[in-house]
Motif scaffolding. Structure first.
Motif, mmCIF file in Angstrom:
data_model
loop_
_atom_site.group_PDB
_atom_site.id
_atom_site.type_symbol
_atom_site.label_atom_id
_atom_site.label_comp_id
_atom_site.label_asym_id
_atom_site.label_seq_id
_atom_site.Cartn_x
_atom_site.Cartn_y
_atom_site.Cartn_z
ATOM 1 N N THR A 53 6.551 -2.175 5.620
ATOM 2 C CA THR A 53 6.829 -1.534 4.344
ATOM 3 C C THR A 53 7.968 -2.192 3.573
ATOM 4 N N LYS A 72 0.579 1.362 0.545
ATOM 5 C CA LYS A 72 1.528 2.459 0.635
ATOM 6 C C LYS A 72 2.106 2.751 -0.731
ATOM 7 N N ASN A 74 5.149 4.273 -2.174
ATOM 8 C CA ASN A 74 6.474 4.710 -1.734
ATOM 9 C C ASN A 74 6.949 5.949 -2.478
ATOM 10 N N ASN A 77 5.314 8.677 -0.701
ATOM 11 C CA ASN A 77 5.430 8.626 0.764
ATOM 12 C C ASN A 77 4.073 8.771 1.432
#
Length: 129
Positions: A53, A72, A74, A77
């Motif tokens: 990540t 992903k 961020n 989340n």
């Protein structure tokens, strides 16, 4: 501690697509590695895709390369697994996993289950021919 909750599994015909989601909560800042794993009945758990990540490097098993994409968000989340061109052999329980800073095992490969210390409950994917 980090908690992971998967969703998005289901039944689909061969050639179809699904997107799995994994909502992470808790101390998510400590999770530098996240991944998707799967386990079919009678088989060992295997790594499907993983992401570092910090800089976004991604890793895929040969069996899904070119068909699956890990990503992903961020801000949310949330970890995703976009699965295209699904095959019957993709049928399995899919698990989201994270490696946190307090993991007791060494990092033994991005797609090695032993590298991860936090696991979700799993979501079933069934692909019919």
């Amino acid at each position: 501690q980090v908690q992971l909750v998967e969703s998005g599994g289901g039944a689909v015909q061969a050639g179809g697509s699904l997107r799995l989601s994994c909502a992470a909560s808790g101390s998510t800042y400590s999770s530098n590695w996240m991944g998707w794993f799967r386990q079919a009945p009678g088989k060992e758990r295997e790594g499907v895709a993983a992401i570092f990540t910090g800089i976004g490097n991604t890793y895929y098993s040969e069996s899904v390369k070119g068909r699956f994409t890990i990503s992903k968000d961020n801000a949310k989340n949330t970890l995703y697994l976009q699965m295209n061109s699904l095959k019957p052999e993709d049928t399995a329980m899919y698990y989201c996993a994270a490696r946190t800073a307090n993991a007791l095992t060494r990092l033994s490969g991005a797609l090695n289950p032993v590298s991860y210390n936090v696991w979700g409950q799993g979501t079933q994917v069934t692909v019919s021919s």
